[in-house]
Write an enzyme that holds these catalytic residues in place. Structure first.
Site, PDB file in Angstrom:
ATOM      1  N   HIS A 144      -8.746  -4.997  10.660  1.00 13.66           N
ATOM      2  CA  HIS A 144      -8.751  -6.435  10.397  1.00 13.66           C
ATOM      3  C   HIS A 144     -10.165  -6.992  10.464  1.00 13.66           C
ATOM      4  O   HIS A 144     -10.892  -6.721  11.412  1.00 13.66           O
ATOM      5  CB  HIS A 144      -7.868  -7.172  11.412  1.00 13.66           C
ATOM      6  CG  HIS A 144      -6.434  -6.747  11.371  1.00 13.66           C
ATOM      7  ND1 HIS A 144      -6.000  -5.562  11.931  1.00 13.66           N
ATOM      8  CD2 HIS A 144      -5.342  -7.330  10.825  1.00 13.66           C
ATOM      9  CE1 HIS A 144      -4.693  -5.442  11.729  1.00 13.66           C
ATOM     10  NE2 HIS A 144      -4.274  -6.494  11.065  1.00 13.66           N
ATOM     11  N   LYS A 171      -3.365   0.024   6.068  1.00 16.01           N
ATOM     12  CA  LYS A 171      -3.352  -1.442   6.005  1.00 16.01           C
ATOM     13  C   LYS A 171      -4.724  -2.028   6.330  1.00 16.01           C
ATOM     14  O   LYS A 171      -5.371  -1.624   7.294  1.00 16.01           O
ATOM     15  CB  LYS A 171      -2.326  -1.993   7.001  1.00 16.01           C
ATOM     16  CG  LYS A 171      -2.317  -3.521   7.108  1.00 16.01           C
ATOM     17  CD  LYS A 171      -1.506  -3.974   8.315  1.00 16.01           C
ATOM     18  CE  LYS A 171      -1.693  -5.472   8.565  1.00 16.01           C
ATOM     19  NZ  LYS A 171      -1.106  -5.891   9.853  1.00 16.01           N
TER      20      LYS A 171
END
EC number: 4.2.1.10
Length: 254
Positions: A144, A171
Site C-alpha cells: 500500500h 494486490k
C-alpha cells in the site's frame, strides 16, 4: 495468461470482478452487529480486518473473533487481514508479533485467504506463503502506498515481485495526486494482467481514484473492496451501490 483461483466456489481471476466487504469492529458486540448488518448484502468475499480490534495485541482473542466470523459466514470465502500501521492499518506491531499471528491463523485453518504484507522481509514472507499453502490457505501478498502513485513500471514490478514470492493473489493500492495518477494505475493493471500468472488486485484510493474500483473487469483487477458498515480504506464505495454499478457496466445500460 492469468490462472484463476477457486475459493469456496468463488472464482477469482475470471469472469466478473468479485466484491470483498471489510468487517471492521472494535469488540465482540460490534462484530456481532456488523455480521448481522452485512449478511444480506451482495458481496462475494468477507475480509476480517482484525487490526481494528481493541484486543489486537492478543493472538488468542483474535482467533476467537475469527472463529465467530467463520461460523457466521460458513459459505463465504474469508480473507483474514491484519494491516499494520506502516501500511495504513490500525495497529503498530513488531515483525515478530505479526508473523506469530499469521502462523496462528494459518494453523487454525479458519481463513480461506490470508493477507501478507510484501515488504516484511523476503525470507519471512516466503515462509508464511509456503506455510499458508501447505495448510490449504491462499496467500494474498499486498503493498500500500498512501502518499503517492509509483510509476507504471514500478507498480508492475511490485506485482511481479509478489508472484515471484509465491503469492496466489497479488494486490497493490496506491494514492493518486491527480487524474493522471489514476490512469497510471489502470495502465499498470492492464500491463500486469498480460504478464501475470496469478490474479491481481489493484486500486487507486480516495475520491479521485474511486473509478478504479469500478473498472476491474475491463483492466484486470479481480477483486474490488466495498464498504459494508464502515470504510477500511479511503474511497471505498458502499457494497450495494458497488454491485449495482458493476451490474450496470457488465450488462449495459439502456
Amino acid at each position: 495468461m492469468c490462472s484463476c483461483l477457486v475459493v469456496k466456489n468463488t472464482v477469482i481471476g475470471s469472469g466478473r470482478t468479485k466484491i470483498a466487504v471489510p468487517l471492521v469492529a472494535r469488540d465482540a458486540a460490534e462484530l456481532s452487529a456488523v455480521l448481522e448488518q452485512i449478511k444480506n448484502m451482495p458481496f462475494d468475499i468477507a475480509e476480517f480486518r482484525a487490526d481494528f480490534l481493541e484486543c489486537a495485541g492478543s493472538i488468542g482473542e483474535i482467533l476467537h473473533h475469527t472463529q465467530t466470523v467463520r461460523d457466521a459466514l460458513p459459505d463465504k470465502p474469508l480473507l483474514f487481514t491484519f494491516r499494520r500501521h506502516g501500511e495504513g492499518g490500525s495497529f503498530p506491531c513488531s515483525d515478530d508479533y505479526y508473523f506469530k499471528l499469521l502462523d496462528a491463523l494459518i494453523e487454525s485453518r479458519l481463513p480461506d485467504i490470508i493477507d501478507i504484507e510484501l515488504f516484511s522481509g523476503e525470507t519471512a514472507v516466503r515462509r508464511a506463503v509456503a506455510n499458508a499453502q501447505k495448510n490449504g490457505i491462499a496467500a494474498l501478498l499486498c503493498n500500500h502506498e498512501f502518499h503517492r502513485t509509483p510509476p507504471q513500471e514500478e507498480i508492475v514490478c511490485r506485482l511481479k515481485q509478489m508472484e515471484d514470492c509465491g503469492a496466489d493473489i497479488c494486490k497493490i493500492a496506491v494514492m493518486p495526486q491527480s487524474a493522471e495518477d489514476v490512469l497510471t494505475l489502470l495502465s499498470a493493471t492492464l500491463k500486469a494482467k498480460e504478464l501475470a500468472a496469478k490474479p491481481i488486485v489493484t486500486m487507486s484510493m480516495g475520491q479521485t481514484g474511486a473509478v478504479s474500483r469500478l473498472a476491474g473487469q475491463v483492466f484486470g483487477s479481480s477483486i474490488t473492496f466495498g464498504s459494508g458498515t464502515q470504510n477500511s480504506a479511503p474511497g471505498q464505495i458502499g457494497v450495494s451501490a458497488l454491485r449495482a454499478t458493476l451490474d450496470c457496466l457488465e450488462n449495459g445500460a439502456d
